[in-house]
Design an enzyme around this catalytic site. Structure first.
Site, PDB file in Angstrom:
ATOM      1  N   ARG A  49       7.265 -24.056  91.552  1.00 42.94           N
ATOM      2  CA  ARG A  49       5.934 -23.370  91.758  1.00 42.94           C
ATOM      3  C   ARG A  49       6.126 -22.524  93.304  1.00 42.94           C
ATOM      4  O   ARG A  49       5.522 -21.367  93.334  1.00 42.94           O
ATOM      5  CB  ARG A  49       4.954 -24.299  92.253  1.00 42.94           C
ATOM      6  CG  ARG A  49       4.430 -24.923  90.713  1.00 42.94           C
ATOM      7  CD  ARG A  49       3.444 -25.884  90.891  1.00 42.94           C
ATOM      8  NE  ARG A  49       3.387 -26.377  89.737  1.00 42.94           N
ATOM      9  CZ  ARG A  49       2.297 -25.889  88.644  1.00 42.94           C
ATOM     10  NH1 ARG A  49       1.574 -24.924  88.970  1.00 42.94           N
ATOM     11  NH2 ARG A  49       2.041 -26.357  87.300  1.00 42.94           N
ATOM     12  N   ARG A  65      -3.068 -21.391  86.421  1.00 38.16           N
ATOM     13  CA  ARG A  65      -1.883 -22.244  87.126  1.00 38.16           C
ATOM     14  C   ARG A  65      -2.613 -22.667  88.503  1.00 38.16           C
ATOM     15  O   ARG A  65      -3.563 -22.199  88.815  1.00 38.16           O
ATOM     16  CB  ARG A  65      -0.949 -21.363  87.264  1.00 38.16           C
ATOM     17  CG  ARG A  65      -0.091 -20.826  86.257  1.00 38.16           C
ATOM     18  CD  ARG A  65       1.114 -19.937  86.540  1.00 38.16           C
ATOM     19  NE  ARG A  65       2.083 -20.521  87.635  1.00 38.16           N
ATOM     20  CZ  ARG A  65       2.962 -21.315  87.523  1.00 38.16           C
ATOM     21  NH1 ARG A  65       3.288 -21.773  86.356  1.00 38.16           N
ATOM     22  NH2 ARG A  65       3.784 -21.648  88.411  1.00 38.16           N
ATOM     23  N   HIS A 105     -14.700 -21.405  86.870  1.00 38.54           N
ATOM     24  CA  HIS A 105     -14.672 -22.530  86.298  1.00 38.54           C
ATOM     25  C   HIS A 105     -15.793 -22.764  85.328  1.00 38.54           C
ATOM     26  O   HIS A 105     -16.951 -22.633  85.735  1.00 38.54           O
ATOM     27  CB  HIS A 105     -14.537 -23.770  87.187  1.00 38.54           C
ATOM     28  CG  HIS A 105     -14.251 -24.977  86.411  1.00 38.54           C
ATOM     29  ND1 HIS A 105     -12.903 -25.408  85.712  1.00 38.54           N
ATOM     30  CD2 HIS A 105     -15.043 -26.260  85.805  1.00 38.54           C
ATOM     31  CE1 HIS A 105     -12.823 -26.391  85.164  1.00 38.54           C
ATOM     32  NE2 HIS A 105     -14.026 -26.812  85.220  1.00 38.54           N
TER      33      HIS A 105
HETATM   34  C1  GAR Z   1     -13.615 -18.631  81.586  1.00 34.71           C
HETATM   35  O1  GAR Z   1     -14.181 -18.994  80.864  1.00 34.71           O
HETATM   36  C2  GAR Z   1     -13.003 -19.105  83.064  1.00 34.71           C
HETATM   37  O2  GAR Z   1     -14.174 -19.774  83.395  1.00 34.71           O
HETATM   38  C3  GAR Z   1     -11.808 -20.106  82.620  1.00 34.71           C
HETATM   39  O3  GAR Z   1     -11.246 -19.396  81.708  1.00 34.71           O
HETATM   40  C4  GAR Z   1     -11.831 -18.457  81.025  1.00 34.71           C
HETATM   41  C5  GAR Z   1     -11.281 -17.359  81.110  1.00 34.71           C
HETATM   42  O4  GAR Z   1     -11.927 -16.058  80.458  1.00 34.71           O
HETATM   43  N1  GAR Z   1     -11.142 -20.574  83.674  1.00 34.71           N
HETATM   44  C6  GAR Z   1     -10.678 -21.734  83.608  1.00 34.71           C
HETATM   45  O5  GAR Z   1     -10.831 -22.477  82.958  1.00 34.71           O
HETATM   46  C7  GAR Z   1      -9.794 -22.100  84.905  1.00 34.71           C
HETATM   47  N2  GAR Z   1      -9.319 -23.387  85.040  1.00 34.71           N
HETATM   48  P1  GAR Z   1     -11.557 -14.440  80.660  1.00 34.71           P
HETATM   49  O6  GAR Z   1     -10.058 -14.545  80.608  1.00 34.71           O
HETATM   50  O7  GAR Z   1     -12.214 -13.940  79.512  1.00 34.71           O
HETATM   51  O8  GAR Z   1     -12.104 -14.228  81.937  1.00 34.71           O
END
Ligand code: GAR
Length: 221
Positions: free
Chosen positions: A69, A95, A113
Site C-alpha cells: 500500500r 481503497r 459514503h
Molecule cells: C457511490 O455510491 C459512493 O458513495 C460509494 O460508491 C459509489 C460510487 O459510485 N462509495 C463507497 O462506497 C466508498 N466506500 P460512482 O462511481 O457512480 O460515483
C-alpha cells in the site's frame, strides 16, 4: 481568476457518476475549481470514459502492480503532486489510503459514503441499512482520516428506507443526493469556508434552521 482556480484530483474505481456530477458542477461554475486529473485503480472503470469525454487527463494505476500500500500510495501522491492538486476527492475509490498519503494531503482529502455515518461504515452498506430495518439512511461527505469512514463530517443528506426496499432502489435514491452534496461540499472547501476542529467541521456563514425535522412514517397521515 481561472489561472488561480482550485485544482481537484478525483480518485475513482467504478462508474464515476459522482465524478460526473463534480465535473458538471465545475463546468456550470457551481464549483470554483476544476478537475485536473482523474486516477483509477481499475483499468476499465467507466469513470475513465467520463473523464475522456470531458477531455480531462486520466491515469490508471493498477494496485496489483505495486508490492504494498505504501508504494502504491507514493505513486498516487507523485501524480497528484505533478498535477498540482489542491483537493483530493475520493469518488467511489474502493481503497483505504495510508497515513503517508494523508500526511501529504492533510485536511485536503474528501470522501463520499452511501450511508449516514457513523452508521454503516465499510462495504455493502445499503443492504445492511435495509436489513437493519432503519427508517432513514442517506449519504455523507467527510474529510478522510486514518480510519475507515471515520473522518470529520461536512454534509449529510437523508432519504427514507422502506422494509421492502431493494438495494438497487435505495442505491438510486441515495445516489441522487450524492450528486448534490458532493459538489456543494467541494464548493464550501473552494470558498475557504470549512475549518476542521477535532471531529467537527465548522462552516462559515452557516444558515441554521432548527425547525428542520423528518419522520418516517409521517406523523399526521
Ligand atoms: C457511490 O455510491 C459512493 O458513495 C460509494 O460508491 C459509489 C460510487 O459510485 N462509495 C463507497 O462506497 C466508498 N466506500 P460512482 O462511481 O457512480 O460515483
Amino acid at each position: 481568476m481561472v489561472g488561480s482556480m482550485m485544482r481537484i484530483g478525483v480518485l475513482v474505481s467504478g462508474s464515476g457518476s459522482n465524478l460526473q456530477s463534480i465535473m458538471d458542477a465545475c463546468e456550470r461554475s457551481e464549483i470554483d475549481a476544476r478537475v485536473c486529473v482523474v486516477i483509477s485503480n481499475v483499468p476499465h472503470a467507466y469513470a475513465l470514459e467520463r473523464a475522456r469525454q470531458k477531455g480531462l487527463p486520466s491515469v490508471v494505476v493498477p494496485h496489483a502492480d505495486y508490492p504494498d500500500r505504501a508504494s502504491y500510495d507514493r505513486k498516487l501522491v507523485d501524480i497528484l503532486t505533478e498535477y498540482r492538486v489542491d483537493l483530493v476527492a475520493l469518488a467511489g475509490f474502493m481503497r483505504v489510503l495510508t497515513p503517508g498519503f494523508l500526511r501529504a494531503f492533510s485536511g485536503r482529502v474528501m470522501n463520499i459514503h452511501p450511508a449516514l455515518l457513523p452508521s454503516f461504515p465499510g462495504l455493502d452498506v445499503r443492504q445492511k441499512a435495509i436489513d437493519y430495518g432503519v427508517r432513514f439512511s442517506g449519504c455523507t461527505v467527510h474529510f478522510v482520516d486514518e480510519g475507515v469512514d471515520t473522518g470529520p463530517i461536512i454534509i449529510q443528506a437523508v432519504v427514507p428506507v422502506y422494509p421492502d426496499d431493494t438495494e438497487e432502489a435505495l442505491k438510486e435514491r441515495i445516489l441522487k443526493l450524492e450528486h448534490k452534496i458532493y459538489p456543494k461540499a467541494i464548493q464550501l472547501f473552494a470558498q475557504g469556508r470549512l475549518t476542521i476542529e477535532g471531529r467537527k467541521v465548522f462552516i462559515r456563514d452557516y444558515e441554521k434552521d432548527e425547525s428542520l425535522c423528518l419522520t418516517n412514517p409521517f406523523l399526521n397521515r
